[in-house]
Design a protein around this motif. Structure first.
Motif, PDB file in Angstrom:
ATOM      1  N   VAL A   1      -1.031   8.132   4.785  1.00 13.07           N
ATOM      2  CA  VAL A   1      -2.570   7.726   4.384  1.00 13.07           C
ATOM      3  C   VAL A   1      -3.231   8.619   4.150  1.00 13.07           C
ATOM      4  O   VAL A   1      -3.258   9.981   4.562  1.00 13.07           O
ATOM      5  N   PRO A   2      -4.202   8.352   2.911  1.00 15.43           N
ATOM      6  CA  PRO A   2      -5.001   9.338   2.321  1.00 15.43           C
ATOM      7  C   PRO A   2      -5.790  10.314   3.106  1.00 15.43           C
ATOM      8  O   PRO A   2      -5.752  11.649   3.004  1.00 15.43           O
ATOM      9  N   ILE A   3      -6.340   9.749   4.206  1.00 12.37           N
ATOM     10  CA  ILE A   3      -7.284  10.577   4.927  1.00 12.37           C
ATOM     11  C   ILE A   3      -6.560  11.712   5.762  1.00 12.37           C
ATOM     12  O   ILE A   3      -6.984  12.831   6.145  1.00 12.37           O
ATOM     13  N   LEU A   4      -5.475  11.186   6.319  1.00 12.39           N
ATOM     14  CA  LEU A   4      -4.717  12.253   7.051  1.00 12.39           C
ATOM     15  C   LEU A   4      -3.762  13.322   6.204  1.00 12.39           C
ATOM     16  O   LEU A   4      -3.656  14.275   6.561  1.00 12.39           O
ATOM     17  N   LYS A   5      -3.405  12.715   5.068  1.00 15.63           N
ATOM     18  CA  LYS A   5      -2.654  13.529   4.300  1.00 15.63           C
ATOM     19  C   LYS A   5      -3.515  14.646   3.506  1.00 15.63           C
ATOM     20  O   LYS A   5      -3.179  15.697   3.318  1.00 15.63           O
ATOM     21  N   GLU A   6      -4.872  14.386   3.296  1.00  7.27           N
ATOM     22  CA  GLU A   6      -5.820  15.294   2.764  1.00  7.27           C
ATOM     23  C   GLU A   6      -6.589  16.234   3.692  1.00  7.27           C
ATOM     24  O   GLU A   6      -6.895  17.356   3.445  1.00  7.27           O
ATOM     25  N   GLN A   7      -6.769  15.649   4.809  1.00 13.83           N
ATOM     26  CA  GLN A   7      -7.662  16.490   5.626  1.00 13.83           C
ATOM     27  C   GLN A   7      -6.838  16.989   6.737  1.00 13.83           C
ATOM     28  O   GLN A   7      -7.250  17.933   7.385  1.00 13.83           O
ATOM     29  N   GLY A   8      -5.875  16.485   7.327  1.00 16.90           N
ATOM     30  CA  GLY A   8      -4.788  17.132   8.183  1.00 16.90           C
ATOM     31  C   GLY A   8      -5.432  16.984   9.664  1.00 16.90           C
ATOM     32  O   GLY A   8      -5.446  17.824  10.555  1.00 16.90           O
ATOM     33  N   LEU A   9      -6.393  15.936   9.870  1.00 19.31           N
ATOM     34  CA  LEU A   9      -7.058  15.888  11.287  1.00 19.31           C
ATOM     35  C   LEU A   9      -6.193  15.506  12.253  1.00 19.31           C
ATOM     36  O   LEU A   9      -5.320  14.925  12.282  1.00 19.31           O
ATOM     37  N   PRO A  10      -6.655  16.160  13.535  1.00 16.33           N
ATOM     38  CA  PRO A  10      -5.805  15.667  14.758  1.00 16.33           C
ATOM     39  C   PRO A  10      -5.774  14.356  15.113  1.00 16.33           C
ATOM     40  O   PRO A  10      -6.771  13.719  14.775  1.00 16.33           O
TER      41      PRO A  10
ATOM     42  N   PRO B   1       0.854  -1.195   0.123  1.00 20.22           N
ATOM     43  CA  PRO B   1       0.041   0.009   0.090  1.00 20.22           C
ATOM     44  C   PRO B   1       0.732   1.334  -0.036  1.00 20.22           C
ATOM     45  O   PRO B   1       1.842   1.134   0.289  1.00 20.22           O
ATOM     46  N   VAL B   2       0.065   2.383  -0.305  1.00 21.75           N
ATOM     47  CA  VAL B   2       0.901   3.560  -0.585  1.00 21.75           C
ATOM     48  C   VAL B   2       1.845   4.012   0.879  1.00 21.75           C
ATOM     49  O   VAL B   2       2.732   4.733   0.900  1.00 21.75           O
ATOM     50  N   TYR B   3       1.196   3.583   2.086  1.00 19.71           N
ATOM     51  CA  TYR B   3       1.644   4.006   3.215  1.00 19.71           C
ATOM     52  C   TYR B   3       2.803   3.132   3.716  1.00 19.71           C
ATOM     53  O   TYR B   3       3.184   3.359   4.785  1.00 19.71           O
ATOM     54  N   TYR B   4       3.044   2.103   3.036  1.00 19.39           N
ATOM     55  CA  TYR B   4       4.212   1.186   3.477  1.00 19.39           C
ATOM     56  C   TYR B   4       5.508   1.696   3.079  1.00 19.39           C
ATOM     57  O   TYR B   4       5.598   2.118   1.868  1.00 19.39           O
ATOM     58  N   VAL B   5       6.232   1.664   4.085  1.00 16.03           N
ATOM     59  CA  VAL B   5       7.683   2.330   3.854  1.00 16.03           C
ATOM     60  C   VAL B   5       8.608   1.342   4.887  1.00 16.03           C
ATOM     61  O   VAL B   5       8.667   1.664   5.996  1.00 16.03           O
ATOM     62  N   LYS B   6       9.417   0.501   4.329  1.00 18.33           N
ATOM     63  CA  LYS B   6      10.029  -0.551   4.770  1.00 18.33           C
ATOM     64  C   LYS B   6      11.031   0.017   6.141  1.00 18.33           C
ATOM     65  O   LYS B   6      11.847   1.020   5.822  1.00 18.33           O
ATOM     66  N   ASP B   7      10.651  -0.394   7.307  1.00 19.56           N
ATOM     67  CA  ASP B   7      11.567  -0.276   8.512  1.00 19.56           C
ATOM     68  C   ASP B   7      11.232   1.253   8.747  1.00 19.56           C
ATOM     69  O   ASP B   7      12.293   1.792   9.433  1.00 19.56           O
ATOM     70  N   ILE B   8      10.633   2.175   8.367  1.00 22.57           N
ATOM     71  CA  ILE B   8      10.555   3.619   8.593  1.00 22.57           C
ATOM     72  C   ILE B   8      10.340   3.858  10.250  1.00 22.57           C
ATOM     73  O   ILE B   8      11.029   4.695  10.607  1.00 22.57           O
ATOM     74  N   ASN B   9       9.934   3.073  10.750  1.00 27.56           N
ATOM     75  CA  ASN B   9       9.759   3.217  12.380  1.00 27.56           C
ATOM     76  C   ASN B   9      10.522   2.281  13.212  1.00 27.56           C
ATOM     77  O   ASN B   9      10.480   2.167  14.621  1.00 27.56           O
ATOM     78  N   ALA B  10      11.329   1.346  12.604  1.00 25.30           N
ATOM     79  CA  ALA B  10      12.098   0.535  13.163  1.00 25.30           C
ATOM     80  C   ALA B  10      13.255   1.061  14.433  1.00 25.30           C
ATOM     81  O   ALA B  10      13.685   0.420  15.192  1.00 25.30           O
ATOM     82  N   GLY B  11      13.586   2.140  14.167  1.00 22.68           N
ATOM     83  CA  GLY B  11      14.737   2.741  15.006  1.00 22.68           C
ATOM     84  C   GLY B  11      16.087   2.670  14.225  1.00 22.68           C
ATOM     85  O   GLY B  11      16.308   1.796  13.282  1.00 22.68           O
ATOM     86  N   SER B  12      17.231   3.588  14.801  1.00 20.22           N
ATOM     87  CA  SER B  12      18.268   3.411  14.235  1.00 20.22           C
ATOM     88  C   SER B  12      19.107   2.225  14.336  1.00 20.22           C
ATOM     89  O   SER B  12      18.777   1.400  15.460  1.00 20.22           O
TER      90      SER B  12
END
Length: 462
Positions: free
Chosen positions: A247-256, A84-95
């Protein structure tokens, strides 16, 4: 003479497979074809079968007829799906730090009493000056009153309802329940926590839910809300690889964003916090900080994962308005993912101590005090109280109590030490949130007779 009908343990059920599953200590319950003894999965056990079954090359946990392999591979559920578009390998894995990752993990059973005494002493020293007892926050919420008073709900369901009611009660006390927000439930499972939040906010406008779960889940409850004003979207992805900004809804609407979770297991809590507050970028100036964040002045001298160029171009900014996560399974934490490294280092601790404390944390809930010294069982037979009462996916630890400690330290003291280890790990998370401009707290949100894992991590912007 009447034909004997078996119960699936002493013999196969009528019309069911005759293969005995050793791991489950019963016969397979799959329905068999007319005139056959075994189901398709276990047809190799039938010596008279003309067709041979082989392990699926995509997932050897299941088998397939050899002559139907090509057809099976086209529709196998284990076939890799497009990311999916919001998949980025190991983006949150830490250093990654090769020197720290090379630390040898030593089981508690292999440590001497002197080593354990030293570790316990260092752990207690690190906790000095800190509030080691969470505040009491056992609350409820009227949205669950009807369910809590429904006699049709059994004891197991009642315990979960009490926990969900208290989480909602604490969220309401922190003013985290309201309109024009997006609730992100990490480790959502069936989505029951989001369900009750929606029930509590039925009259609220512009409420959205993102349910993050890496595995496919049966009996999901979010399907009950298809005809409501709120939107429920499932993100089937490991938190380690989730970029919420995409994630589309957060990217488009910027909701808290309000982050929630019930029994978010071990390292998943740290991955969720990184998902909310970090984006794994090498260049600090290439991405504006998350709203309400005060960046730590001390940068870790570690290598960060390579992030694709298109990810760095995402200009969206997350607005984090609160966190309410029920913690559990500290024995499944991981130093690489852990967000409290700075907290540990400030106290003269590092990955070696973290691994030991992580393992010792299981003493708080694993029920080892119930295991007789003279009668040892295998790991598969030792089932913790937490496993019996909580969701099946929350696994117990494989740590055993060393003989020298078993005789020298009482079961009550071991349990106390285990809870102190959990508290130390959790204080690292509090420190992480405080460094990012949040007021964070630990609170007992339910009693121990309801759940041994009864601590809720909350955070709101200062």
């Amino acid at each position: 003479m009447a034909e004997t009908v078996f119960d699936g343990v002493a013999g196969p059920l009528p019309g069911r497979c005759a293969f005995y599953v050793v791991k489950k200590k019963r016969y397979c319950k799959m329905v068999v074809g007319r005139g056959r003894t075994f189901c398709g999965e276990h047809s190799n056990a039938d010596k008279e079968s003309e067709r041979k079954r082989i392990p699926c090359p995509l997932d050897p946990k299941h088998t397939v007829f050899e002559d139907s392999l090509a057809k099976h591979l086209k529709k196998c559920n284990s076939k890799e799906k497009p990311k999916p578009v919001y998949y980025v390998k190991d983006i949150n894995a830490g250093s990654i730090n090769e020197e720290e990752d090379a630390v040898d993990e030593v089981s508690i059973a292999d440590r001497t009493k002197e080593e354990l005494d030293d570790l316990i002493g260092r752990m207690k020293a690190a906790l000095q000056g800190l509030s080691i007892k969470p505040v009491s926050g056992i609350l409820s919420h009227p949205a669950l009153n009807e369910a809590l008073n429904d006699p049709k709900n059994g004891n197991f369901a009642f315990k979960h309802l009490k926990q969900q009611a208290s989480i909602l009660g604490n969220m309401e006390a922190l003013e985290l329940l309201g309109p024009h927000r997006c609730y992100v439930e990490f480790g959502a499972g069936k989505g029951k926590l989001s369900h009750w939040i929606h029930v509590a906010l039925q009259k609220a406008e512009d409420v959205h839910f993102l349910l993050v779960e890496r595995s496919s889940t049966r009996f999901k409850v979010d399907g009950k809300h298809k005809n409501t004003d709120a939107t429920f979207d499932r993100l089937q992805v490991d938190i380690q690889h989730l970029d919420l900004r995409r994630v589309p809804i957060l990217k488009e609407q910027g909701l808290p964003v309000i982050a929630v979770g019930k029994h978010l297991c071990g390292a998943a809590t740290d991955l969720a916090l990184r998902c909310l507050f970090e984006h794994g970028l090498k260049d600090e100036d290439s991405q504006p900080p998350t709203k309400r964040i005060k960046l730590s002045e001390r940068a870790e001298e570690e290598a960060t994962p390579d992030i694709p160029a298109d990810v760095k171009e995402i200009g969206g900014e997350l607005a984090i308005s609160g966190v309410a996560i029920a913690l559990c399974c500290h024995h499944r934490c991981d130093w690489r993912h852990y967000v409290g490294k700075e907290f540990f280092r400030e106290r003269g601790l590092g990955p070696r101590e973290f691994v030991a404390f992580q393992r010792m944390s299981s003493w708080a809930t694993c029920g080892m005090s119930r295991v007789s010294h003279a009668h040892k069982k295998s790991l598969q037979e030792i089932v913790s109280i937490t496993e019996e009462e909580e969701e099946a996916e929350h696994e117990g630890s494989d740590e055993t109590i060393p003989d020298n400690l078993n005789s020298a330290v009482s079961a009550e003291e071991r349990e106390h030490i285990g809870r102190l280890c959990k508290t130390l790990i959790d204080h690292g998370r509090l420190h992480y949130l405080q460094q990012r401009g949040f007021k964070s707290n630990l609170r007992y949100y339910t009693s121990r007779d309801v759940s041994l894992e009864n601590v809720l991590l909350t955070a709101v912007p200062v």
